[in-house]
Design a protein around this motif. Structure first.
Motif, short mmCIF file in Angstrom:
data_model
loop_
_atom_site.label_atom_id
_atom_site.label_comp_id
_atom_site.label_asym_id
_atom_site.label_seq_id
_atom_site.Cartn_x
_atom_site.Cartn_y
_atom_site.Cartn_z
N GLU A 137 -13.95 76.67 28.35
CA GLU A 137 -14.51 76.78 27.28
C GLU A 137 -14.88 75.36 26.63
OE1 GLU A 137 -12.71 80.49 24.94
OE2 GLU A 137 -11.23 78.91 25.24
N ASP A 138 -16.16 75.43 26.20
CA ASP A 138 -16.75 74.03 25.87
C ASP A 138 -17.48 74.51 24.47
OD1 ASP A 138 -19.32 72.13 25.62
OD2 ASP A 138 -17.55 71.19 26.73
N LYS A 139 -17.29 73.69 23.51
CA LYS A 139 -17.80 74.09 22.12
C LYS A 139 -19.25 73.90 21.99
CE LYS A 139 -14.22 71.83 19.28
NZ LYS A 139 -13.94 70.61 18.31
N GLU A 140 -20.09 73.18 22.94
CA GLU A 140 -21.54 73.25 23.16
C GLU A 140 -22.07 74.42 23.99
OE1 GLU A 140 -22.52 69.31 24.04
OE2 GLU A 140 -21.80 68.36 22.54
#
Length: 478
Positions: free
Chosen positions: A362-365
């Motif tokens: 999971e990555d915010k961007e």
């Protein structure tokens, strides 16, 4: 403004008024302050931070209470000492460690990490089945061929060129337990090929940081991106260099004395402090069986700090289950509606019994990247179990045997770029006793390209292993 805002106003004023009214750089969170209310008797400290009588401001609260606040002259640090330093470079200070052929070890829930300084980094796991030889699963996370751009090809020196590079640039820092700490990096490449990155070799950055009481311990190991790692080493050797010393920021005291007609301390502030003291009073601990049954907050990651010089270790990929009774938990787990999550570093894992195994990041961007490692088919598993042991037993002291582990096959995952075949995973469910009755540890191995082993260990599993049939299929205990 309310009384607490008085404190914020004081700190903001330091940047503009301190040192006799001369402007200072923008206020930094790295510089701690403490407001004192000494009353009429004020005795200024004679050492440490300095004060001048004319370096003060008058502050007024919303209740018209007035205070004369004496501000400190901000400490300038050890810039002169660093500027005059002409001793060994950080690489030269670490050279004895590299020449001694010494290694540091760190044991985690599954893996053991070995850092042989200046040579290699290895992670391995040893497992011995009854009557069989020891099986070793190992990966080299980096070897001594350095990636430093200023290193000459084939050079065995770990200092010199890179020391010169660091002397001309800003020393890198890393947030260690809330403190930005300078470190000396050594980059190692040419590790075990990584199937998730087109068989590119694994690589690592070893970060050496100063700790005067350390013995070259491994503080942490993290996979910052796929097959690229960061290893933090605590060493006393770097402490001889002023730029690498750990220094706690001095607390700068602000002394506020009440002016005529005002209380010694703002009334609203006193009320706030009383409320905070009330909140510190111990509450009765609620027993788990008294909690309402709910699916919320099933997982809370464990990240225990490592105490230098002690035997406290970091438990990786572990979750705790709460607010569910054992019976309900087992039913939901076996139905596939309750899933286990775990893993450390770039990839995390989701295992839903009788449904699937997913690997995700999971990555915010960029959002969530997910890979289907395997999906459940009862028919495929039964076929697989006819050729492989679905149950592993061990003999008790009384002569009876009990199931130690069951293995389940999950096939038909996402197609692998390296093999052009679907991914597949063998899930090994093991009984693992623990002080916490609901602890779950999950780890992933890849013995062959896109063919995985997912280890799931928990005291919860101990309760259902003996229900396994000849195919290793589990059921709710009667």
């Amino acid at each position: 403004c309310p009384a607490p805002a008085l404190l914020c106003g004081l700190l903001a004023a330091v940047a503009a008024v301190a040192e006799g009214g001369r402007a200072l750089p923008q206020l930094s969170d790295d510089i701690p302050f403490r407001v004192n209310w000494p009353g009429t008797e004020l005795s200024l400290p004679t050492t440490g931070v300095l004060y001048k009588e004319d370096n003060y401001i008058i502050m007024t609260t919303v209740d018209k209470e007035k205070y004369k606040c004496l501000l400190p002259l901000i400490a300038s640090g050890n810039e002169e000492e660093e500027k005059d330093y002409k001793g060994p470079t950080p690489g030269e200070l670490l050279e004895p460690l590299f020449k001694q052929s010494s290694c540091s070890y760190r044991i985690e829930s599954y893996w053991t990490y070995e850092v042989c300084h200046g040579k290699h980094i290895r992670q391995y796991h040893e497992e011995k089945e009854t009557g069989q030889k020891i099986n070793i699963q190992e990966y080299y996370l980096g070897n001594m061929i350095m990636k430093n751009p200023l290193s000459e090809p084939g050079s065995q020196e770990l200092c010199c060129a890179y020391d010169l590079f660091l002397s001309l640039t800003q020393i890198p820092t890393k947030n260690i337990e809330g403190q930005m700490t300078p470190y000396y990096p050594v980059e190692l490449g040419n590790g075990t090929p990584c199937s998730l990155r087109q068989n590119l070799p694994r690589s690592s950055t070893v970060m050496y940081i100063c700790h005067p009481e350390a013995k070259h311990e491994i503080l942490s190991v993290a996979e910052v991106t796929t097959c690229e790692y960061e290893v933090v080493i605590l060493t006393p050797l770097l402490c001889n260099h002023p730029k690498y010393r750990f220094r706690a920021s001095p607390v700068n005291d602000i002394f506020c004395q009440s002016l005529p007609g005002s209380p010694l301390k703002p009334h609203n502030l006193e009320q706030l402090e009383k409320q905070q003291e009330m909140l510190k009073m111990p509450f009765r601990r609620v027993k788990e069986e008294e909690m309402p049954s709910t699916k919320e907050e099933k997982f809370s990651s464990i990240h225990k700090p490592v105490a230098v010089g002690s035997h406290q270790l970091l438990t990786v990929g572990t979750t705790h289950i709460s607010k569910l009774t054992d019976e309900q938990l087992i039913k939901e787990f076996l139905s596939g509606s309750y899933c286990f999550h775990g893993g450390v570093g770039w990839w995390k894992y989701e295992f839903c019994y009788g449904k699937y195994v997913h690997q995700y990041h999971e990555d915010k961007e960029s959002g969530k990247t997910s890979v289907v490692v395997g999906t459940w088919s009862k028919e495929e598993h039964i076929e697989w179990s006819r050729k492989n042991a679905a149950r592993t037993f061990y003999l008790r002291e009384d002569g009876t045997q009990t199931v130690r582990m069951v293995s389940h096959f999950y096939g038909n995952g996402d197609v692998c770029d390296l093999t052009d075949k679907p991914r597949q995973v063998t899930v090994k469910l093991k009984c693992k006793e623990s002080d916490s009755p609901h602890a779950v540890t999950i780890y992933m191995l890849e013995p062959h390209s896109c063919q995985y082993i997912l280890g799931v260990e928990s005291p919860v599993i101990c309760k259902i292993l003996d229900t396994a049939d000849e195919y290793g299929l589990l059921s709710v205990p009667s």
